[in-house]
Design an enzyme around this catalytic site. Structure first.
Site, PDB file in Angstrom:
ATOM      1  N   ARG A   1     -91.921  85.705 -42.474  1.00 53.80           N
ATOM      2  CA  ARG A   1     -91.854  87.139 -42.218  1.00 53.80           C
ATOM      3  C   ARG A   1     -93.267  87.702 -42.230  1.00 53.80           C
ATOM      4  NH1 ARG A   1     -90.349  89.744 -46.068  1.00 53.80           N
ATOM      5  NH2 ARG A   1     -89.816  88.196 -47.637  1.00 53.80           N
TER       6      ARG A   1
ATOM      7  N   TYR B   1     -89.565  83.367 -35.555  1.00 51.03           N
ATOM      8  CA  TYR B   1     -89.213  82.935 -36.913  1.00 51.03           C
ATOM      9  C   TYR B   1     -88.013  83.751 -37.434  1.00 51.03           C
ATOM     10  CZ  TYR B   1     -88.959  82.633 -41.869  1.00 51.03           C
ATOM     11  OH  TYR B   1     -88.442  82.481 -43.134  1.00 51.03           O
TER      12      TYR B   1
ATOM     13  N   LYS C   1     -82.533  90.616 -42.501  1.00 52.08           N
ATOM     14  CA  LYS C   1     -83.384  91.564 -43.231  1.00 52.08           C
ATOM     15  C   LYS C   1     -83.460  92.919 -42.507  1.00 52.08           C
ATOM     16  CE  LYS C   1     -84.517  88.409 -46.233  1.00 52.08           C
ATOM     17  NZ  LYS C   1     -83.994  88.454 -47.597  1.00 52.08           N
TER      18      LYS C   1
ATOM     19  N   HIS D   1     -80.797  93.419 -51.976  1.00 58.25           N
ATOM     20  CA  HIS D   1     -81.292  92.039 -51.840  1.00 58.25           C
ATOM     21  C   HIS D   1     -80.750  91.240 -53.034  1.00 58.25           C
ATOM     22  CE1 HIS D   1     -85.168  89.397 -51.205  1.00 58.25           C
ATOM     23  NE2 HIS D   1     -84.117  88.874 -50.640  1.00 58.25           N
TER      24      HIS D   1
ATOM     25  N   SER E   1     -88.081  87.227 -53.486  1.00 59.15           N
ATOM     26  CA  SER E   1     -87.988  86.029 -52.649  1.00 59.15           C
ATOM     27  C   SER E   1     -88.623  84.857 -53.400  1.00 59.15           C
ATOM     28  CB  SER E   1     -88.745  86.247 -51.333  1.00 59.15           C
ATOM     29  OG  SER E   1     -88.239  87.386 -50.680  1.00 59.15           O
TER      30      SER E   1
ATOM     31  N   CYS F   1     -87.527  83.134 -55.979  1.00 58.16           N
ATOM     32  CA  CYS F   1     -87.344  83.060 -57.438  1.00 58.16           C
ATOM     33  C   CYS F   1     -85.997  82.433 -57.791  1.00 58.16           C
ATOM     34  CB  CYS F   1     -87.473  84.439 -58.074  1.00 58.16           C
ATOM     35  SG  CYS F   1     -89.168  84.959 -58.295  1.00 58.16           S
TER      36      CYS F   1
ATOM     37  N   ASP G   1     -78.073  86.093 -50.768  1.00 53.06           N
ATOM     38  CA  ASP G   1     -79.252  86.876 -50.397  1.00 53.06           C
ATOM     39  C   ASP G   1     -79.010  88.380 -50.305  1.00 53.06           C
ATOM     40  OD1 ASP G   1     -82.030  86.862 -49.711  1.00 53.06           O
ATOM     41  OD2 ASP G   1     -81.508  87.161 -47.612  1.00 53.06           O
TER      42      ASP G   1
ATOM     43  N   ARG H   1     -86.781  75.876 -43.334  1.00 50.50           N
ATOM     44  CA  ARG H   1     -85.467  76.455 -43.643  1.00 50.50           C
ATOM     45  C   ARG H   1     -84.300  75.618 -43.152  1.00 50.50           C
ATOM     46  NH1 ARG H   1     -85.416  81.749 -46.230  1.00 50.50           N
ATOM     47  NH2 ARG H   1     -87.601  82.195 -46.506  1.00 50.50           N
TER      48      ARG H   1
HETATM   49  C1  OXD Z   1     -86.534  86.258 -48.055  1.00 50.61           C
HETATM   50  C2  OXD Z   1     -85.475  85.437 -47.449  1.00 50.61           C
HETATM   51  O1  OXD Z   1     -87.683  86.173 -47.620  1.00 50.61           O
HETATM   52  O2  OXD Z   1     -84.334  85.535 -47.908  1.00 50.61           O
HETATM   53  O3  OXD Z   1     -86.228  87.009 -48.991  1.00 50.61           O
HETATM   54  O4  OXD Z   1     -85.735  84.712 -46.489  1.00 50.61           O
HETATM   55 MN    MN Z   2     -84.137  87.109 -49.322  1.00 52.38          MN
END
Ligand code: OXD
Ligand code: MN
Length: 592
Positions: free
Chosen positions: A69, A198, A207, A227, A249, A251, A278, A377
Site C-alpha cells: 500500500r 498491488y 481497504k 480494522h 497491520s 501485529c 481484517d 501474500r
Molecule cells: C493491511 C492489510 O495492510 O490487511 O492492514 O493488508
Molecule cells: Mn489490515
C-alpha cells in the site's frame, strides 16, 4: 446485465475516458472464471501451480516497484481539508478528478475493461453494501472473486433506481509510481485508483471501500467500519462468545483470528472460530447489543512467517483455490515457498522478482536476499479455512461481547487490561501504539501511534472518528467491554515473556469471563488488570511471578507516555472530543 441507468451512464463515462477495446461484465460463473484464469496463464500474468499439491492455485508477480500500500499517495478528497483531517492526505475533489482524468485518459486502450459487481457482506444482509469495480486487470478480477461476493447475483440485487453503489475505477495504466494515486471521494461514493497492481491499492472492496468509504458512511448512517478481526470462542458446553480485535497491520490479527487452543484446552472441548481476520462492520442490533459481520469473503494474508506453528489454519486454507503473490516459485515441483514456511528452502527456485534464487545466499538480516517479498501474500477463500465460523455466512452477523485493542509494546502496556467504561475504552483505542521492530526500516523502538489501527484507513477526520465512537457508545444499550492486550512485553534481555500464539486464548478467556462478571480484577491507574492467579498457566513454562511481571503497570513509564499522547491529540487538534481530553487528564491525575 442491468438496466440501472446510473450504472450504465457511469460505465459509459469511464469508458469514454479510459477507452478500452471492449467491456466485459463479470458474472461470477465457473465458466467465465475458468476462461479468465486460462487467459491470464496464457499471457504470463498467472502461473498455474501443481494441481495435485496445490489444486486450483496460481502464482502472480507484481511489478518490482509495486509491492505494498502507498500511504503517501493515498488521498481523501472531501470538499474541505478539515473533513479529511490532519492525519490524511487531502486533495480538493475537482482538482483530483481533473488530475487523475489526465492519467486515466486512454489508459485502457488495447485492453478490456472488466465490470465487477460485488457485495461487501452477504447479499441481502442488513449490513451489505454494493460496489462496482471497473478494472483493466484480470488479476484484480480473480482476486475480487475470492475476496468479495461478486457477479450476477449482486447486480440483480441492485434496484434499477439505486444510485448508492460505490463506484470504483482502477487502471494499471503503465504502473508509473510517480503517477500512482489511490483516491477516495466519500461524498460521491467514488474510489479512483491508478498506476498500481498491488492488492491493497487495487482490490477496491477492501481497504478503500470496506474501511475508508465505509467508515465515512458508518458515521453518516450510525454504524462502524473497523480494522478488526472477529472470532468466536466455543466453551466445552457448546456456548460461543464473540469478540473483535484491532491491531496495527503486521501485529498478528490473522494468527489470532485462526488461533488453535493449547492442547489442555482442546482436550476440554474449547474451540476458536474465525469470522474475519481484517475488517468488521458493526451495527446495533434490535436487542441492544453490538453485532458484527466480516464484509469480506476471503483472506488477503501475509505469507512470510505463516507456518505449521504460527498459523496451521491459515496454511491449510492456502492449500487450494489460492492466488499467491510475490512468493518463491519452487521449480522442482511447481509449488510455492516463503521465508518462515519451513527450514527447507527450494533448491531450484525463482524469487519474487522472477530471478533465479539461490537459497544459500539468503541472510535473515538482509531483506534484499529474501526469496519471497516480505509483504508477499495469499488470497484464499474463507470457506476453505478449517476453523471458519459456522456463522461466517449468517446475514445477521454475531453479537460482540468484547472489543480488544492491542499493539506491540516492550514495557508500557501489561499483558491485558480492561478499560473502566465505554469512553475510557475509546480513550484506550485512541492511544493505541506500536513500537517499530528491527524487521522494518528505520529506528527500532520508535512509538508509532495508530488509533484503533485505523491511522491509514479512517476516511475522515480522526477527531470526528473518535467522536463517532463516543456517540456510538450512547446508542448501544448492552455495550461490549473494551480491553487492551500486549503479547509483546519483553524482559531486560529483550526476550518476549509471554508465549503468545495459541496461548493467547488464556487471556481471551479472562476477557470473556470479565464480560460475564465471572472473575474479579485489580484496579490500576490505567484500568483493571487480572489477579495473576486468574491467568491460567497450566501446561506453560512460566511461573505466577512471571504473570505478575506481565501484569505490572509501571506508573513512571506511563507518566512518560502522557506527553506523547498529548502531542498526538494536539496534532489532531480541536476535533479531539472533550471526553477524550478529560480521560487524558484523569489518567494523568491517577498517575501522580
Ligand atoms: C493491511 C492489510 O495492510 O490487511 O492492514 O493488508
Ligand atoms: Mn489490515
Amino acid at each position: 446485465m442491468t438496466n440501472n441507468k446510473y450504472v450504465l451512464d457511469w460505465i459509459d463515462e469511464m469508458a469514454k475516458m479510459t477507452n478500452p477495446d471492449k467491456i466485459v461484465w463479470i458474472d461470477g460463473s465457473k465458466e467465465q472464471t475458468e476462461a479468465l484464469r486460462a487467459e491470464a496463464v496464457a499471457t504470463g500474468e498467472l502461473f498455474k501451480l501443481n494441481e495435485e499439491k496445490l489444486p486450483n492455485c496460481y502464482l502472480h508477480r507484481t511489478a518490482v516497484n509495486d509491492v505494498a500500500r502507498v500511504e503517501d499517495r493515498t488521498f481523501i478528497c472531501t470538499p474541505t481539508k478539515e473533513e479529511a483531517g490532519p492525519l490524511n492526505n487531502w486533495m480538493e475533489p475537482s482538482e483530483c478528478y481533473e488530475k487523475l482524468s489526465k492519467i486515466y485518459k486512454g489508459s485502457m486502450k488495447g485492453r478490456t475493461m472488466y465490470v465487477i459487481p460485488y457485495s461487501m457482506s452477504i447479499v441481502g444482509s442488513p449490513f451489505a453494501k454494493i460496489g462496482i469495480e471497473l478494472t483493466d486487470s484480470i488479476y484484480v478480477v480473480l482476486n475480487m472473486l475470492i475476496m468479495t461476493r461478486a457477479g450476477k447475483t449482486v447486480i440483480d440485487a441492485l434496484a434499477p433506481d439505486d444510485n448508492t453503489f460505490i463506484k470504483g475505477l482502477h487502471s494499471k495504466a503503465d504502473l508509473d509510481e510517480t503517477k500512482r494515486y489511490i483516491c477516495h471521494f466519500p461524498q460521491d461514493n467514488t474510489i479512483w485508483s491508478v498506476n498500481s497492481g498491488y492488492g491493497g491499492n487495487v482490490l477496491l472492496g477492501k481497504k478503500c471501500f470496506a474501511l475508508r468509504i465505509a467508515s465515512y458512511l458508518g458515521r453518516k448512517e450510525g454504524w462502524m467500519a473497523e480494522h478488526m478481526l472477529i472470532l468466536g470462542v466455543e466453551y466445552p458446553n457448546g456456548e460461543i462468545k464473540y469478540l473483535t480485535a484491532a491491531f496495527p497491520s503486521a501485529c498478528g490479527k490473522t494468527n489470532l483470528a485462526m488461533l488453535i487452543p493449547p492442547q489442555i484446552y482442546r482436550e476440554k472441548g474449547y474451540k476458536v472460530w474465525c469470522v474475519g481476520d481484517d475488517i468488521a462492520w458493526l451495527r446495533v442490533g434490535k436487542d441492544g447489543r453490538l453485532w458484527a459481520v466480516n464484509p469480506e469473503n476471503g483472506f488477503f494474508g501475509v505469507a512470510p512467517g505463516t507456518n505449521e506453528k504460527s498459523n496451521p489454519n491459515a496454511l491449510a486454507t492456502t492449500r487450494q483455490d489460492t492466488i499467491f503473490t510475490n512468493v518463491v516459485h519452487n521449480l522442482d515441483d511447481n509449488t510455492v515457498w516463503w521465508e518462515g514456511l519451513n527450514n527447507d528452502p527450494p533448491k531450484n527456485a525463482v524469487d519474487w522478482k522472477g530471478n533465479k534464487w539461490d537459497y544459500r545466499k539468503y541472510d535473515k538480516k538482509d531483506k534484499s536476499t529474501c526469496g519471497a517479498h516480505p509483504n508477499s501474500r495469499f488470497t484464499s477463500m474463507a470457506i476453505n479455512c478449517p476453523c471458519v465460523s459456522p456463522k461466517f455466512n449468517d446475514p445477521e452477523g454475531v453479537p460482540i461481547s468484547a472489543i480488544v485493542f492491542g499493539g506491540r509494546r516492550a514495557k508500557t502496556a501489561p499483558l491485558v487490561y480492561q478499560s473502566r467504561n465505554w469512553d475510557n475504552g475509546v480513550f484506550v483505542g485512541s492511544i493505541m501504539a506500536s513500537e517499530t521492530t528491527a524487521a522494518a526500516a528505520g529506528a527500532v523502538g520508535v512509538v508509532r501511534r495508530d488509533p484503533m489501527a485505523m491511522l491509514p484507513f479512517a476516511g475522515y477526520n480522526m477527531g470526528d472518528y473518535f467522536k463517532h465512537w463516543i456517540d456510538m457508545g450512547k446508542k448501544i444499550a448492552k455495550k461490549p467491554l473494551i480491553f487492551n492486550v500486549n503479547w509483546f512485553r519483553t524482559d531486560d534481555e529483550g526476550n518476549f515473556i509471554w508465549p503468545g500464539f495459541g496461548d493467547n486464548l488464556r487471556v481471551l478467556l479472562w476477557i470473556l469471563a470479565r464480560t460475564e462478571g465471572k472473575v474479579d480484577a485489580v484496579e490500576t491507574p490505567i484500568g483493571f488488570v487480572p489477579r495473576p492467579s486468574d491467568i491460567n498457566i497450566e501446561g506453560l513454562d512460566i511461573t505466577e511471578d512471571t504473570v505478575k511481571e506481565l501484569l505490572t503497570v509501571d506508573k513512571a513509564v506511563w507518566r512518560e507516555e502522557v506527553p506523547g499522547i498529548r502531542a498526538f491529540y494536539d496534532k489532531i487538534g480541536d476535533t479531539v472530543p472533550e471526553e477524550l481530553r478529560d480521560e487524558l487528564a484523569l489518567l494523568e491525575s491517577k498517575l501522580k
